[in-house]
Design an enzyme around this catalytic site. Structure first.
Site, PDB file in Angstrom:
ATOM      1  CG  ASP A 195      -2.574   5.009   1.264  1.00 38.23           C
ATOM      2  OD1 ASP A 195      -2.012   4.626   2.297  1.00 38.23           O
ATOM      3  OD2 ASP A 195      -3.819   5.071   1.144  1.00 38.23           O
TER       4      ASP A 195
ATOM      5  CE1 TYR B  67      -9.497   3.721   0.917  1.00 43.70           C
ATOM      6  CE2 TYR B  67      -7.388   3.929  -0.202  1.00 43.70           C
ATOM      7  CZ  TYR B  67      -8.198   4.198   0.878  1.00 43.70           C
ATOM      8  OH  TYR B  67      -7.701   4.955   1.917  1.00 43.70           O
TER       9      TYR B  67
ATOM     10  CE  LYS C  68      -4.929   3.249   4.100  1.00 43.74           C
ATOM     11  NZ  LYS C  68      -5.242   3.502   2.692  1.00 43.74           N
TER      12      LYS C  68
ATOM     13  CG  HIS D 262      -8.983   1.245   6.112  1.00 47.20           C
ATOM     14  ND1 HIS D 262      -9.207   0.998   4.795  1.00 47.20           N
ATOM     15  CD2 HIS D 262      -9.036   2.592   6.229  1.00 47.20           C
ATOM     16  CE1 HIS D 262      -9.389   2.134   4.153  1.00 47.20           C
ATOM     17  NE2 HIS D 262      -9.285   3.120   4.998  1.00 47.20           N
TER      18      HIS D 262
HETATM   19  C1  1BO Z   1     -13.170   5.065   5.377  1.00 43.65           C
HETATM   20  C2  1BO Z   1     -12.008   5.281   4.431  1.00 43.65           C
HETATM   21  C3  1BO Z   1     -11.128   6.407   4.857  1.00 43.65           C
HETATM   22  C4  1BO Z   1      -9.973   6.659   3.945  1.00 43.65           C
HETATM   23  O1  1BO Z   1      -9.016   5.631   3.930  1.00 43.65           O
END
Ligand code: 1BO
Length: 290
Positions: free
Chosen positions: A50, A55, A84, A117
């Site tokens: 994931d 990120y 995402k 997301h």
């Molecule tokens: C704001 C990011 C939360 C984890 O995906």
């Protein structure tokens, strides 16, 4: 459903299989850190990875996946890869571009799961419903073209889901939520499941003071497992698909060894209602400053 290993699967609403435990990469730095962590996870039997545009490690994650595929003989269809859509890219046109960019960065022909997301970006706070509807339409097109094999949401609460369902032709198949000790989000998980979604749980350890919690230390002793393993096992027994993250190989291996013990129901309920852990609170998406 019996879950016996990292390759045990659940079935998504469209019939596709998803491994019951994934490897999270949130806060794994782009470059060697994310690359080595993902490669180590794959070499140690994880088949579900994931990541997210936010990120900022899609390139390294994709490189690790492709190197693993060429070195191991494992086939692409044996892996389950998620990324995402980030907040800046909400809306039809921007989402189309974001999907292409993620595929390009990760050097993949398709993604197994693509999630919105965050439901209510600061940038679109006065028109989030319309922006999500546009993003979803772009995602549905990419799904119909075979670029995305499943579609879902992350951090969506009931009213965000209800708004999306007004125009969605393909129903979301996943809601990825923060699920950790003291923040089980049982009501939202149940609501998501009632609409045919599977729930994924990010931050299964939550961190904060989890490792110095006397209750968690007592459970660790009782079951002869580490606190991290108790948290991941708890998440599984909550019915979530946990996404633990680590960048240390011994922890990555340890975190996957959660299929040979079971927590008692009373212990699960106690973990769900733990307080005082000082874990970062699950943000209200309608108020988050991003
Ligand atoms: C704001 C990011 C939360 C984890 O995906």
């Amino acid at each position: 459903m019996e879950l016996t290993s990292l390759t045990s699967t659940y079935t998504l609403a469209n019939g596709n299989k998803i491994p019951c435990l994934g490897f999270g990469t949130w806060q794994s730095a782009d470059g060697d850190e994310a690359y080595n962590a993902v490669l180590s996870a794959l070499k140690n039997g994880y088949r579900h990875i994931d990541t997210a545009t936010a990120y900022e490690n899609e390139e390294s994650v994709g490189r690790a996946i492709n190197d693993f595929l060429s070195q191991s003989g494992v086939k692409r269809e044996e892996l389950f890869i998620t990324t995402k859509l980030w907040n800046a890219d909400h809306g039809y046109e921007a989402t189309k571009k974001a999907i292409e960019l993620s595929l390009k960065k990760m050097k993949l022909d398709y993604l197994d799961l693509y999630l919105i997301h965050w439901p209510n970006p600061l940038k679109f706070r006065d028109c989030w419903q319309e922006m999500n509807a546009g993003s979803w339409r772009a995602m549905e097109e990419a799904y119909n073209e075979g670029k995305l094999k499943a579609l879902g949401l992350s951090n969506f609460r009931q009213h965000h889901i209800e708004a999306l369902l007004k125009t969605a032709k393909i129903k979301p198949m996943v809601n990825q939520l923060m699920v950790c000790p003291g923040q089980a989000q049982r009501e939202l998980c149940d609501y998501s499941r009632s609409l045919g979604m599977l729930v994924e749980g990010y931050s299964p350890m939550g961190t904060g003071k989890i490792f110095s919690s006397s209750e968690m230390q007592a459970l660790s002793k009782k079951y002869g497992r580490t606190i991290a393993q108790i948290c991941i096992r708890w998440s599984l027994q909550e019915g979530a698909i946990p996404l633990p993250k680590s960048v240390r190989e011994e922890r990555i291996i340890e975190n996957g060894k959660v299929f040979d013990f079971e927590l008692e129901k009373a212990d699960c309920d106690m973990i769900a209602s733990l307080t005082g852990l000082e874990i970062r609170q699950n943000r209200n998406p309608d108020e988050a400053p991003f």
